[in-house]
Every structure is written in C-alpha cells, then in structure tokens.
Design a protein around this motif. Structure first.
Motif, PDB file in Angstrom:
ATOM      1  N   PHE A 220       0.925  -1.271  -0.056  1.00  0.00           N
ATOM      2  CA  PHE A 220      -0.049   0.081  -0.133  1.00  0.00           C
ATOM      3  C   PHE A 220       0.890   1.318  -0.123  1.00  0.00           C
ATOM      4  CE2 PHE A 220      -3.203   2.351   2.777  1.00  0.00           C
ATOM      5  CZ  PHE A 220      -3.755   3.266   1.656  1.00  0.00           C
ATOM      6  N   HIS A 221       1.934   1.500   0.642  1.00  0.00           N
ATOM      7  CA  HIS A 221       2.600   2.507   0.699  1.00  0.00           C
ATOM      8  C   HIS A 221       3.566   2.592  -0.110  1.00  0.00           C
ATOM      9  CE1 HIS A 221       4.550   5.850   3.020  1.00  0.00           C
ATOM     10  NE2 HIS A 221       5.659   5.337   2.771  1.00  0.00           N
ATOM     11  N   LEU A 222       3.960   1.481  -1.033  1.00  0.00           N
ATOM     12  CA  LEU A 222       4.794   1.321  -1.930  1.00  0.00           C
ATOM     13  C   LEU A 222       3.942   2.047  -2.982  1.00  0.00           C
ATOM     14  CD1 LEU A 222       6.757  -1.769  -3.237  1.00  0.00           C
ATOM     15  CD2 LEU A 222       5.348  -0.349  -4.707  1.00  0.00           C
ATOM     16  N   LEU A 223       2.694   1.981  -3.388  1.00  0.00           N
ATOM     17  CA  LEU A 223       2.075   2.436  -4.369  1.00  0.00           C
ATOM     18  C   LEU A 223       1.577   3.921  -4.082  1.00  0.00           C
ATOM     19  CD1 LEU A 223      -0.417  -0.571  -4.933  1.00  0.00           C
ATOM     20  CD2 LEU A 223       1.500   0.081  -6.459  1.00  0.00           C
ATOM     21  N   THR A 224       1.436   4.193  -3.051  1.00  0.00           N
ATOM     22  CA  THR A 224       0.964   5.627  -2.575  1.00  0.00           C
ATOM     23  C   THR A 224       2.233   6.286  -2.864  1.00  0.00           C
ATOM     24  OG1 THR A 224       1.178   5.535  -0.453  1.00  0.00           O
ATOM     25  CG2 THR A 224      -1.003   5.287  -1.269  1.00  0.00           C
ATOM     26  N   HIS A 225       3.484   6.026  -2.149  1.00  0.00           N
ATOM     27  CA  HIS A 225       4.696   6.649  -2.517  1.00  0.00           C
ATOM     28  C   HIS A 225       5.070   6.938  -3.971  1.00  0.00           C
ATOM     29  CE1 HIS A 225       9.076   6.344  -2.645  1.00  0.00           C
ATOM     30  NE2 HIS A 225       9.139   7.292  -1.931  1.00  0.00           N
ATOM     31  N   ALA A 226       4.788   5.902  -4.775  1.00  0.00           N
ATOM     32  CA  ALA A 226       5.226   5.950  -6.243  1.00  0.00           C
ATOM     33  C   ALA A 226       4.558   7.149  -6.823  1.00  0.00           C
ATOM     34  CB  ALA A 226       4.862   4.862  -6.993  1.00  0.00           C
ATOM     35  N   LEU A 227       3.245   7.468  -6.420  1.00  0.00           N
ATOM     36  CA  LEU A 227       2.683   8.678  -6.827  1.00  0.00           C
ATOM     37  C   LEU A 227       2.868   9.819  -6.619  1.00  0.00           C
ATOM     38  CD1 LEU A 227      -0.967   7.128  -6.292  1.00  0.00           C
ATOM     39  CD2 LEU A 227       0.055   7.321  -8.443  1.00  0.00           C
ATOM     40  N   PHE A 228       3.202  10.050  -5.323  1.00  0.00           N
ATOM     41  CA  PHE A 228       3.528  11.639  -4.903  1.00  0.00           C
ATOM     42  C   PHE A 228       5.131  11.758  -4.912  1.00  0.00           C
ATOM     43  CE2 PHE A 228       3.257   9.246  -0.620  1.00  0.00           C
ATOM     44  CZ  PHE A 228       4.556   9.501  -0.196  1.00  0.00           C
ATOM     45  N   LYS A 229       5.885  10.752  -5.030  1.00  0.00           N
ATOM     46  CA  LYS A 229       7.167  10.956  -5.150  1.00  0.00           C
ATOM     47  C   LYS A 229       7.783  11.201  -6.535  1.00  0.00           C
ATOM     48  CE  LYS A 229       9.514  11.048  -2.309  1.00  0.00           C
ATOM     49  NZ  LYS A 229      10.415  10.212  -1.557  1.00  0.00           N
ATOM     50  N   ALA A 230       6.890  10.536  -7.593  1.00  0.00           N
ATOM     51  CA  ALA A 230       7.052  10.994  -9.101  1.00  0.00           C
ATOM     52  C   ALA A 230       6.660  12.289  -9.227  1.00  0.00           C
ATOM     53  CB  ALA A 230       6.252   9.861  -9.858  1.00  0.00           C
ATOM     54  N   LEU A 231       5.686  12.684  -8.673  1.00  0.00           N
ATOM     55  CA  LEU A 231       5.263  14.133  -8.570  1.00  0.00           C
ATOM     56  C   LEU A 231       6.229  15.106  -8.252  1.00  0.00           C
ATOM     57  CD1 LEU A 231       3.280  16.223  -9.548  1.00  0.00           C
ATOM     58  CD2 LEU A 231       2.083  15.821  -7.406  1.00  0.00           C
ATOM     59  N   LEU A 232       6.729  14.754  -7.175  1.00  0.00           N
ATOM     60  CA  LEU A 232       7.596  15.709  -6.567  1.00  0.00           C
ATOM     61  C   LEU A 232       9.006  15.757  -7.129  1.00  0.00           C
ATOM     62  CD1 LEU A 232       8.189  17.196  -3.945  1.00  0.00           C
ATOM     63  CD2 LEU A 232       9.183  14.830  -2.834  1.00  0.00           C
ATOM     64  N   PHE A 233       9.566  14.428  -7.969  1.00  0.00           N
ATOM     65  CA  PHE A 233      10.574  14.842  -8.882  1.00  0.00           C
ATOM     66  C   PHE A 233      10.189  15.583 -10.230  1.00  0.00           C
ATOM     67  CE2 PHE A 233      12.816  11.177  -6.905  1.00  0.00           C
ATOM     68  CZ  PHE A 233      14.071  11.713  -6.911  1.00  0.00           C
ATOM     69  N   MET A 234       9.099  15.488 -10.845  1.00  0.00           N
ATOM     70  CA  MET A 234       8.686  16.136 -11.837  1.00  0.00           C
ATOM     71  C   MET A 234       8.696  17.539 -11.566  1.00  0.00           C
ATOM     72  SD  MET A 234       5.626  13.859 -13.512  1.00  0.00           S
ATOM     73  CE  MET A 234       5.772  12.658 -14.722  1.00  0.00           C
ATOM     74  N   CYS A 235       8.330  18.118 -10.289  1.00  0.00           N
ATOM     75  CA  CYS A 235       8.162  19.502 -10.112  1.00  0.00           C
ATOM     76  C   CYS A 235       9.620  20.197  -9.898  1.00  0.00           C
ATOM     77  CB  CYS A 235       7.377  19.665  -8.683  1.00  0.00           C
ATOM     78  SG  CYS A 235       5.730  19.185  -8.858  1.00  0.00           S
ATOM     79  N   ALA A 236      10.369  18.954  -9.201  1.00  0.00           N
ATOM     80  CA  ALA A 236      11.895  19.573  -8.924  1.00  0.00           C
ATOM     81  C   ALA A 236      12.357  19.785 -10.306  1.00  0.00           C
ATOM     82  CB  ALA A 236      12.562  18.364  -8.230  1.00  0.00           C
TER      83      ALA A 236
END
Length: 568
Positions: free
Chosen positions: A289-305
């Motif tokens: 569960f945490h693996l999937l949710t983390h994938a979403l917001f961390k990919a977004l964080l990298f894209m914003c960076a």
C-alpha cells in the motif's frame, strides 16, 4: 505514451476483478520442447502484480510525455525514450515472474538500463555515479545467482511452490537471506545506501520513474513475494533494525543537504526504510500500500523539481531559490501537494498508508528503539519537507536578476497534473481497494494524536532551524564533525568508495614497488644489464691501456677455441 496508459488502465481494471473475486492466475508458457526437455516460462497474475504494473505504466507514460518538453534540446531524445521503455519492460518481467530465473532477467535488465540512464549526461560525475550504482547492485545480482544455484536442490526455480511448505527448512532460510541481501542492495538499505543519492546524476524524468516508483521498489516487491520467510525469524528482526536505521539516517541527512534532487532522493530512501521495516514485521499488504502511494507523490515531487531546475537554468541549489510560489504558482502548488502527501497530511495519498503503518507499529510488540526510529524518522520527514518549502517557496528569489522563471511549460504541467490528481485521491482509493473490510484500530487518544503531534513538531522545527533570523543562534553548525557526519549519510559514500578501494590499491602499490620495480628487477633485466655494462667497461679499460695485454688475450682466446675443438 497513449499505448502505455491504455495498458495501465487495462491492468488496473483487471486487478480490480482479481481483488473482488480473490483470483490468482498462474500461466505456463512452453517456450521450447525438445524430446523430454521442456523450457517453461511461468507468469503470475494476481491483484498485487497487476496493480503494481498499472501504476508503473501510468507513471512511465506521464514521464515520457513530460520528457517531450524537458529533454527537448537533447539530440538523442529517441535513444532516451528507448532506454526508458527498456526499463519499463524489465520491470514488467520482474513483476509478473514467480520464477527466480526470469526474475534475474528483469533484475539485471533494471541494473543495466539504470546504469545507461545514470551516465546519460556524459561527464566524470555521471560516470562515477553510474559505476557506484552498477557495482552496488552487482552484489545483489550475485546474491540472486547464489539463490538460484541453491534452489537447484528443489529441482525447480518456481519459489512460489516451495515457500509455504518449506519455510522452516534450513535451505529455504539460506535462500531467504540471499534474497534479502539482493533486495537490500536494490532498495539501497544500509550499508548499500550511498548509490541512491549518487544516481541523481541521471536526467530528472529518469529520477521520477526509476528512483521513485520502479527500480528502488523492486527490492521491496521481491521481499513482499518472499514475506513468509520474514515472519517470526532472525531475518525479520535483522531487516527491521537495518531499515529503521536507514530511515533515520536518510531523514537526518536530508536536513543538512542543499541539493534539491538529493533531498528528494534521501526522502525516497527514508520511505523505502519505512516500507522495509513494516514488511519485516510481517505486514506485506501495508508495505504494498505504501509502495503504491509513495510512487505517486514521489514521481510528482521529482517532476516538480525537474520543472524548477529547468527554469532555474539547471541550478539545483535550494539556497539560490526562493519566492517560487510567486513566479511558478502551478508548479509550486503541485510541489506543495506532493510534499504534504509525503509528510502525511490528512486525506492526501501518503496519509492513509503512513498513518496506518504507524498505528500498527503502536499496537504491535516492538521494542523502544524501533518505536523511536519510526516516530523520530516521521518527524524528520516533515522537518526536511518544511525546510525545503522555506528555502524554495518563501522569501525573495536569490538567483541572478536576469532569469527566465515562468510557468508556461504546458507539456510538463499536464504531465504533473495527471499525477497531482492521483496524489490527492490515490491513497483513499487504494485504501478501499486493498483493505475492503474496514479494520478498527483502537488506541488511547494520546497515542492516536501522537502521530499528528510528531508531524506538527517536525514541521515547526524544520521551519525554525531554517529561519535566516535564527541562523546565528543555530549552534549545530559549530559542531563541524557531527554536522559533517550526519550530513554525509554517516560517511557511507566514503565507506562505499575510498574505504573499499584504499587497501587493495595500497597493497598493489607495495607489490608493484617491492616486486615489479624491486626484487624482480634486481634478479632480472636491470641487474643483468648493469653487470654486462660493468664487464664491458672493465674490458674497455684494459684494451685502452695496453696493446700487449689486448694481443695476449686474443692469443689466449684462439688457444681456448683450439683446445675446445680438439677435445670435441
């Protein structure tokens, strides 16, 4: 991109079907059949593999769309997209394999392609980072090969058949330890942590896909498949300790870092530690569960960076940023949403998984040290997130007055908005899907509020240590050695490079000096050469000084030859 998103939707709908009907499909495809020999490729479809595939494909499609603008000036854009697709293909192979041989194919594919992507910008820093990445992962590959060799005892490599039956067997424990070593290298747990921040030398879209949702989570996913072996064993306790320390170390390191991408990489490392530690306690569904949710917001964080770095003329130093919320409002909004999701802000994606994990830790029997690592690391996560927001979003812009800051990269923004929606609703959606029967976690009110309190305290602390007005009061920088120790990941990058290579190189130097350039030269070429030179000089001296001796030597030489030939 469209192709990937369509497959992603198909996988998601299939995973819903599998979840609701509690189905598992095990497909065997006979590749070669020759007399009595048959080579069979096995494929496992269950809700876990299909859901993970769906998320990987969705993030990959958005990253490819995002790259269209981010990598616009790159001459070899097609090559880059091909590498990303090869990466996704390797990941697919790893996800659907219940067989250690096909897992190794996907595993090595990931390692090789990630090396190619890390060294994509061809400079010495990238090469060093790529080599560190490749060699760290090589240890895990060797562990997996050893596990394959050991599984020959069972007469087959489909581990899924043997796990339940033979979980208490000595042989299966050895396989478990080897798989755990492989997972620790791929998911960058202590002592293999130094490669993940180094791999930030890759282009930002790669970081968004590879170092958030796919490559680094491959180790966690493999251990989720082997989770039976971790429960009530030494292996689980050992992994809990190491992953807890990883989480703590990464959280501390991120508070001293000034490179935007490295802060996010260390935050990834911290979350990987959280996944690994809850997995080692036996809660594999929570880890997934945490693996999937983390994938979403961390990919977004990298894209914003990436969008920020793109606009800052390729500068990654957060001290040169500031006031970005005024100049880049939409990017800043996405950045803040993903940051809050990472912190565990109620009702965003990260909240559902993190809150559940920490509450499960509270009702479980964990010792004081593990409890401290879990909660202190959660506080540190909020601390470095707020520090990052303080440096980048508030105040005035600290870079040159001639800048090109704008929020007009519509292709990048569309890619980011797709993930923004998922970062908001993803956690709630997955919560209803994976845990269809709501569980009641009954805790006293002060324990329920402890998580929220830790987050608020962490955020406040992160803001206060970053305030310029309070900078002179901040005495942590006076303890240079301690700051250096915490800020450089407990010296792990040095231990992974200089420390390992120092002794072999030193030994090589001694051998080269003493043997190659020493005794072997003395007894070999140089010594012979010197002796011949000495003899020649002696004879030259004699010949120069006396003609009689020279002629006498000539006569003696002829006499010796005559005697020699007479006796023959």
């Amino acid at each position: 991109m469209c192709y990937l998103i369509l497959i992603s939707i198909s996988c998601f709908l299939l995973s819903l079907n599998f979840l609701l009907n509690d189905m598992v499909y095990f497909i065997e495809w006979e590749v070669v059949s020759l007399n009595s020999i048959s080579i069979v490729m096995t494929i496992l479809f269950d809700w876990m593999s299909l859901l993970f595939m769906s998320f990987v494909l969705m993030i990959a499609s958005l990253v490819i769309y995002y790259s269209k603008e981010y990598m616009m000036s790159d001459v070899n854009l097609n090559r880059f997209i091909m590498l990303v697709l090869m990466f996704v293909l390797s990941m697919m192979l790893l996800i659907i394999s219940p067989n250690l041989i096909s897992i190794l194919l996907g595993w090595d594919g990931l390692g090789l392609v990630s090396y190619c992507l890390v060294i994509y910008f061809q400079n010495i820093k990238s090469y060093n980072a790529g080599m560190l990445t490749a060699l760290s992962n090589r240890i895990g590959d060797v562990a997996l090969l050893l596990a394959i060799a050991w599984m020959l005892n069972y007469g087959g490599w489909n581990y899924i058949f043997y796990l339940e039956v033979m979980k208490n067997e000595y042989e299966m424990m050895i396989i478990g330890w080897l798989v755990m070593l492989a997972a620790m290298t791929k998911s960058a747990q202590i002592p293999f942590s130094s490669w993940l921040p180094a791999a930030m030398a890759a282009p930002t879209p790669v970081s968004a896909l590879v170092h958030s949702s796919t490559l680094v989570t491959a180790g966690v996913y493999l251990l989720i498949r082997f989770n039976i072996l971790l429960v009530d064993s030494w292996m689980g306790s050992f992994l809990l300790l190491l992953s807890g320390l990883t989480m703590f170390m990464a959280g501390l390191g991120a508070n001293f870092e000034f490179d935007l991408k490295k802060i996010i990489a260390l935050s990834t490392l911290s979350q990987l530690g959280l996944m690994m530690s809850i997995l080692s306690m036996g809660f594999y569904k929570l880890a997934m569960f945490h693996l999937l949710t983390h994938a979403l917001f961390k990919a977004l964080l990298f894209m914003c960076a990436g969008a920020i770095i793109h606009n800052m003329n390729n500068s990654q130093d957060i001290r040169l940023m500031g006031g970005l919320s005024i100049h880049m409002p939409l990017t800043s909004a996405c950045f803040n949403v993903s940051n809050l999701a990472l912190c565990g802000m109620p009702f965003l994606a990260g909240f559902y998984s993190k809150d559940l994990i920490l509450e499960i830790v509270m009702i479980n029997h964990v010792n004081m040290f593990s409890f401290f690592l879990y909660f202190f690391s959660t506080g540190l996560t909020v601390c470095y997130s707020f520090r990052l927001v303080y440096y980048s979003m508030t105040g005035d812009l600290n870079c040159s007055s001639l800048n090109m800051l704008n929020d007009e990269g519509w292709v990048m923004l569309r890619g980011m908005c797709g993930l923004l929606v998922m970062s908001i609703i993803g956690g709630s959606m997955l919560n209803w899907l994976i845990f269809m029967t709501p569980d009641m976690i009954c805790l006293p009110i002060y324990m329920k509020l402890l998580i929220l309190l830790v987050c608020i305290m962490g955020g406040l602390f992160g803001y206060l240590i970053s305030l310029s007005n309070l900078y002179s009061i901040n005495k942590s920088y006076n303890f240079y050695n301690l700051t250096n120790f915490m800020g450089s990941m407990w010296f792990m990058p040095y231990l992974s490079t200089y420390w390992i290579i120092y002794f072999p190189l030193n030994c090589g130097q001694v051998v080269y000096k003493s043997f190659d350039q020493g005794w072997s030269e003395y007894f070999g070429g140089q010594h012979l050469y010197k002796k011949l030179v000495n003899y020649s000089q002696f004879l030259f001296l004699i010949h120069n000084n006396s003609l009689k001796i020279y002629l006498m030597l000539f006569v003696l030489w002829i006499l010796i030859l005559m005697i020699f030939f007479t006796f023959i």
